[in-house]
Write a protein that holds these residues in place. Structure first.
Motif, short mmCIF file in Angstrom:
data_model
loop_
_atom_site.label_atom_id
_atom_site.label_comp_id
_atom_site.label_asym_id
_atom_site.label_seq_id
_atom_site.Cartn_x
_atom_site.Cartn_y
_atom_site.Cartn_z
N ALA A 1 43.32 57.12 57.74
CA ALA A 1 44.70 56.57 57.48
C ALA A 1 45.11 55.04 56.92
CB ALA A 1 45.98 57.29 57.87
N THR A 2 44.74 54.79 59.40
CA THR A 2 44.39 53.33 59.34
C THR A 2 43.06 52.71 58.08
OG1 THR A 2 44.64 53.42 61.35
CG2 THR A 2 44.13 52.06 61.12
N ALA A 3 42.13 53.23 57.89
CA ALA A 3 41.32 52.54 57.87
C ALA A 3 41.97 52.10 55.65
CB ALA A 3 40.22 53.24 56.73
N ILE A 4 42.33 53.04 55.37
CA ILE A 4 42.91 52.85 54.48
C ILE A 4 43.39 52.43 53.98
CG2 ILE A 4 44.10 54.75 52.11
CD1 ILE A 4 40.96 54.93 52.39
N LEU A 5 45.61 52.80 55.05
CA LEU A 5 46.08 52.35 54.49
C LEU A 5 46.00 50.12 55.04
CD1 LEU A 5 49.15 54.03 57.03
CD2 LEU A 5 49.51 53.84 54.21
N SER A 6 44.82 49.83 55.89
CA SER A 6 44.57 48.04 56.23
C SER A 6 43.81 48.11 54.99
CB SER A 6 43.32 47.86 57.24
OG SER A 6 44.20 49.11 58.67
N GLY A 7 43.10 48.67 54.64
CA GLY A 7 42.10 48.30 53.47
C GLY A 7 43.11 47.88 52.20
N MET A 8 44.12 49.23 51.79
CA MET A 8 44.88 48.16 50.75
C MET A 8 45.63 47.86 50.49
SD MET A 8 46.66 52.52 49.53
CE MET A 8 47.30 52.86 50.61
N ALA A 9 46.20 47.42 51.85
CA ALA A 9 46.77 46.22 51.94
C ALA A 9 45.84 44.77 51.69
CB ALA A 9 47.56 46.13 53.78
N SER A 10 45.26 44.81 52.29
CA SER A 10 43.90 44.25 52.77
C SER A 10 44.30 43.43 50.86
CB SER A 10 42.74 44.09 53.04
OG SER A 10 43.18 43.94 54.23
N ALA A 11 43.22 44.42 49.83
CA ALA A 11 42.91 44.34 48.41
C ALA A 11 44.27 43.97 48.00
CB ALA A 11 42.42 46.03 47.96
N ARG A 12 45.60 44.45 48.51
CA ARG A 12 46.70 44.38 47.43
C ARG A 12 47.41 43.02 47.74
NH1 ARG A 12 50.77 48.00 45.16
NH2 ARG A 12 52.10 46.62 43.51
N ALA B 1 44.39 40.17 48.07
CA ALA B 1 43.88 39.72 47.52
C ALA B 1 43.86 39.63 46.16
CB ALA B 1 42.35 40.06 48.19
N VAL B 2 44.30 40.64 45.44
CA VAL B 2 44.90 40.79 44.23
C VAL B 2 46.13 39.93 43.12
CG1 VAL B 2 45.64 42.02 42.51
CG2 VAL B 2 43.31 43.20 43.63
N THR B 3 46.41 40.58 44.64
CA THR B 3 48.17 39.75 44.28
C THR B 3 47.42 37.60 44.27
OG1 THR B 3 49.93 41.31 44.76
CG2 THR B 3 50.60 39.04 45.54
N ASN C 1 53.33 35.38 30.16
CA ASN C 1 52.19 35.70 31.84
C ASN C 1 52.41 36.98 32.34
OD1 ASN C 1 50.50 33.40 31.46
ND2 ASN C 1 51.56 32.37 32.53
N LEU C 2 53.92 36.76 32.63
CA LEU C 2 54.70 37.99 33.01
C LEU C 2 53.98 39.61 32.28
CD1 LEU C 2 56.41 39.16 35.20
CD2 LEU C 2 58.39 39.37 33.79
N GLU C 3 53.37 39.46 30.76
CA GLU C 3 52.94 40.98 30.47
C GLU C 3 51.94 40.97 31.10
OE1 GLU C 3 54.74 41.21 25.98
OE2 GLU C 3 53.22 40.07 26.18
N ASP C 4 50.75 40.33 31.46
CA ASP C 4 49.56 40.45 31.92
C ASP C 4 49.67 40.56 33.59
OD1 ASP C 4 48.00 39.66 29.22
OD2 ASP C 4 48.06 37.32 30.28
N GLN C 5 50.63 40.27 33.97
CA GLN C 5 50.65 40.70 35.74
C GLN C 5 51.67 41.75 35.86
OE1 GLN C 5 52.63 37.62 37.44
NE2 GLN C 5 52.65 36.37 35.94
N GLN C 6 51.89 42.18 35.06
CA GLN C 6 53.05 43.52 34.99
C GLN C 6 52.07 44.45 34.11
OE1 GLN C 6 56.36 43.66 33.60
NE2 GLN C 6 57.38 42.73 34.63
N LEU D 1 36.60 40.12 44.00
CA LEU D 1 37.07 38.93 43.75
C LEU D 1 37.03 37.81 44.43
CD1 LEU D 1 41.18 41.02 44.85
CD2 LEU D 1 39.84 40.40 42.33
N GLY D 2 36.25 37.53 44.53
CA GLY D 2 35.70 36.34 45.25
C GLY D 2 36.40 35.40 46.37
N SER D 3 37.62 35.91 47.14
CA SER D 3 38.55 36.17 48.09
C SER D 3 38.78 36.49 49.50
CB SER D 3 39.29 34.86 47.94
OG SER D 3 39.92 35.43 47.31
#
Length: 807
Positions: A479-490, A492-494, A661-666, A761-763
């Motif tokens: 649970a900790t690994a997945i929650l932390s990983g998802m928060a990090s990935a989200r 980074a993508v944002t 741009n909002l269409e691509d973001q959504q 993502l490079g970052s």
């Protein structure tokens, strides 16, 4: 031994329920992975599949289709009596009754065959000939177009006139502003064929594939194969969902072996006296070994069947819940693959047999007389303890080396193997780690008798304590690994999206005088900024420049994306594509008032049809700067298509270009939501396995210590005191597992981010969701308490005299 086997199954039915539940849950987990994965794939693929309705085959590559292949594929379809339609697009000038719609309007193709038409016609009808067209509702709203209006598509002698016969709503990832037939587009001379959707009329897909393969140069694939390849391409070449399913499938098998092995270890340890008595009355070690392994195999078969049924029911129910919360666009219908169902059943049986192998061998190694005597605990001072510690250290070191290799190579295989290997090492070191943490918590909480006794009791048997915490440790770590990983990935993508789309909608051109006020009053608009600029001459042609102030940049989603050096000009790709002779290293900007040469910086960010220069440069070039671009930030939850159409209609009458741009973001946000909901669903099942695992081990542990508890009762401990002691012990073990699992989970999340997120993502970096991890800790502590409650009540009901007579 057959009689002994049947008698054992009848006598120890209650104890075997725990093992049966462990096997069933493990199998069900794999089945649920398939179910959640199918729903997630349906959600991701929905907008892609919608572009190829009723197509049995698709001709095309990732980059498109060979120039001559559309005509060849259409010839094959005509010869065989099949149907085919060419999917193509171009960006060109389109003129309407009230003037130009723009110089780079997206034009797509529409099929005259109803079954092959991907567009969703909201009003009017679909085209039946080459002189008719469909227009998107938001485009029609922006330019005040109506059914029956004439459009001129293209430029020069190749332009063609088409009549609007219908308006469309969003339906697929290939939606365009204007849709015309393929023959009409081919006549423009600028078409970019993407693929050919092919419908086999007689059902002979193999024959059609053979005929197409012989005729065309491009690859011929089934629709499902083509859609899967397209999804990977749209995700920058990474099949994220397959990686997640692979990860969870591996974790499911790993957790299954741990939980089942733990359950069988305690179960067979409780029956050591039974096995010893069998040996005393003449049974050989091989006979006892075969008997208990047959028991494990029977349990595996029953648990496998129960697990498949449970998984199907749970998967469909969980899919329905996720779909209700996330929406049909984010999560599609759930289905079950026969391959996954078979693999889950066979994998569950094999996992049970493998998990039961070592506990059974350790049981029959003990001589009959030794088994009938009280046995000493294996500690670090014994040979077995030293071997266990050595193996644990080797496993941790090997796992860490594999994790380091994963970061260096960016490969998930060493990441999974390294994580599992190091975690096995931690479990082997559990009899050292868990008691040390228990002693620490015991010192902190030595305020009451039950807690003090519980702490001493938990430390007294290190192996049993480590075995009890193992199941919950797996769940908390996961649970900790997945929650932390998802928060990090989200995050980074944002951050990546904010840099590419610093504003939601940009209005470029000659803006109305009251544009800021009127746009700001539109529902869904949160912030509006008018950015001053001018149109200047440059060494590459006429160019619109803007110079956003510090206040202008402050309201954007990424203020660094619009930061420009004093000697540079930021040139977005949407502007640079109009440079006929390429992009020079330097651009010279000229007006009547001055001339400036700046270094060219090509950027991928999208903020409108203008280049950015420093405010000082704009002041040097002109003293009559005026708003040239309107930056719009939308409210959370605003509909991109509706807002873009409204703003386009509001600025109609001037030379204004709307960049939505909002269409691509959504669209990207929707794909992330699919993955997040899929992962949360799988995570919920994983935590359920952990809770069942700790309930099994705590219950079996309490059952194993019935004589010990009876002796404590005989010495004066009340039933209430016994229940409180067992509850405190369960909570202590849970807290230790939660703390250790949190540390491990965050560590594994960091390795995962560095292996998967950063290369793509490079970052990016590790983000720890403190609130969510706090909830996990609380749930883990309560899980330990809940897991101890029922077994403790059952144990407390046994009278001292009765308990002292138990084996």
């Amino acid at each position: 031994m057959r009689t002994v086997l049947l008698a054992s199954l009848r006598t120890h039915t209650r104890r075997y329920v725990s093992a049966l539940v462990a096997v069933s849950i493990a199998v069900a987990f794999v089945v649920v992975i398939d179910a959640i994965g199918s729903g997630a794939r349906s959600g991701v693929a929905a907008s892609v599949e919608a572009a190829y309705p009723a197509a049995d085959l698709v001709v095309g590559e990732e980059y498109g289709v060979a120039e001559a292949d559309p005509a060849k594929a259409l010839e094959v379809a005509e010869r065989r009596g099949d149907r085919a339609t060419v999917i193509a697009s171009l960006w060109t000038t389109v003129a309407g009754p009230d003037g130009s719609l723009g110089d780079d309007v997206q034009v797509g193709t529409v099929s005259t065959e109803p079954d092959l038409r991907s567009q969703d016609v909201a009003r009017g009808r679909a085209p039946t000939g080459d002189g008719e067209a469909l227009v998107a509702e938001d485009t029609a709203k922006t330019h005040d177009l109506k059914i029956g209006d004439l459009l001129t598509v293209g430029v020069g002698n190749d332009a063609t006139d088409v009549a609007i016969v219908g308006l469309t709503r969003a339906s697929s990832y290939l939606d365009a502003d204007v849709d015309i037939t393929w023959p009409a587009m081919a006549g423009l001379g600028m078409a970019i064929p993407d693929a050919v959707a092919y419908d086999v009329r007689d059902g002979d897909v193999a024959g059609a594939t053979e005929a197409l393969t012989a005729a065309v140069d491009s690859t011929v694939q089934t629709r499902d194969e083509y859609v899967a390849a397209r999804i990977v391409m749209l995700n920058q070449g990474v099949d994220v969902l397959s990686y997640l399913l692979l990860l969870f499938a591996a974790v499911a098998g790993f957790v299954a072996v741990l939980v089942i092995a733990n359950t069988f270890t305690i179960l067979f340890a409780q029956r050591s006296r039974d096995f010893a008595l069998l040996r005393c009355v003449g049974a050989t070690g091989r006979q006892v070994l075969r008997s208990v392994r047959v028991e494990a195999f029977v349990l595996a078969l029953a648990g496998g069947v129960a697990g498949v049924v449970t998984g199907v029911v749970l998967g469909r129910g969980l899919g329905w819940v996720i779909r209700a919360w996330a929406g049909e666009a984010a999560f599609g219908p759930v289905s079950h693959s026969p391959v996954w169902l078979g693999a889950a059943f066979i994998g569950g049986v094999l996992a049970t047999v493998v998990a039961a192998w070592w506990p059974t061998r350790s049981v029959v190694r003990v001589s009959p007389l030794a088994a009938l005597r009280p046995s000493g605990e294996v500690t670090a001072r014994t040979a077995a303890g030293r071997v266990r510690i050595a193996l644990g250290l080797v496993a941790v070191a090997a796992g860490c080396a594999a994790l380091a290799l994963a970061i260096a190579s960016g490969n998930m295989v060493p990441l999974i193997l390294g994580g599992m290997t190091s975690f096995v090492g931690v479990l082997l070191l559990g009899p050292l780690i868990v008691p040390a943490l228990l002693r620490l918590l015991g010192r902190v909480g030595r305020t009451g008798g039950p807690l003090r006794v519980a702490s001493a009791n938990a430390v007294r048997n290190p192996r049993r304590s480590a075995a009890t915490t193992a199941s919950l440790l797996v769940g908390v770590t996961l649970a900790t690994a997945i929650l932390s990983g998802m928060a990090s990935a989200r995050q980074a993508v944002t951050a990546e999206m904010d840099g590419e789309y610093p504003v939601d909608i940009a209005l470029s051109g000659t803006l109305p005088v009251d544009a800021v006020r009127s746009v700001g009053q539109v529902d869904g608009v949160d912030e509006v900024r008018a950015v001053d600029g001018a149109e200047v001459a440059s060494s590459a042609g006429r160019l619109t420049i803007i110079a956003p102030s510090a206040d202008d940049r402050e309201v954007t989603r990424d203020r660094e994306a619009t930061r420009v050096a004093d000697d540079e000009i930021l040139l977005p790709t949407v502007v640079a594509q109009d440079f006929a002779e390429g992009i020079p290293d330097e651009l010279t900007l000229r007006t009547r008032e001055g001339e400036v040469t700046l270094a060219t910086q090509l950027v991928g960010s999208k903020w409108g049809r203008a280049a950015i220069v420093p405010p000082a440069v704009l002041a040097q070039l002109t003293t009559d700067a005026e708003p040239r671009v309107l930056w719009v930030l939308a409210d959370d939850g605003a509909d991109a298509e509706e807002l873009g159409g409204t703003l386009g209609a509001l600025t109609r009458g001037g030379d204004v270009q709307v960049d939505n741009n909002l269409e691509d973001q959504q669209w990207v946000a929707q794909q992330l939501d699919v993955l997040v909901w899929a992962v949360l669903g799988l995570l919920g099942v994983g935590i359920l396995i952990a809770l069942v695992g700790i309930a099994n081990t705590v219950g079996l542990s309490i059952l194993e210590r019935s004589r010990e508890h009876a002796l404590m009762r005989a010495l004066g401990l009340t039933r209430r005191g016994l229940r409180r002691m067992l509850a405190a012990e369960g909570m202590l073990l849970s807290v230790v597992a939660a703390l250790l699992g949190t540390v491990l989970g965050v560590t594994y999340a960091w390795f995962g981010v560095e292996t998967i997120v950063v290369p793509v993502l490079g970052s990016g970096g590790l983000v720890i969701p403190w609130i969510q991890l706090g909830v996990v800790l609380v749930v883990a502590a309560l899980a330990g308490l809940a897991a101890s409650t029922l077994p403790a009540r059952r144990g407390a009901r046994v009278t001292p005299a009765e308990g002292l007579t138990l084996d």
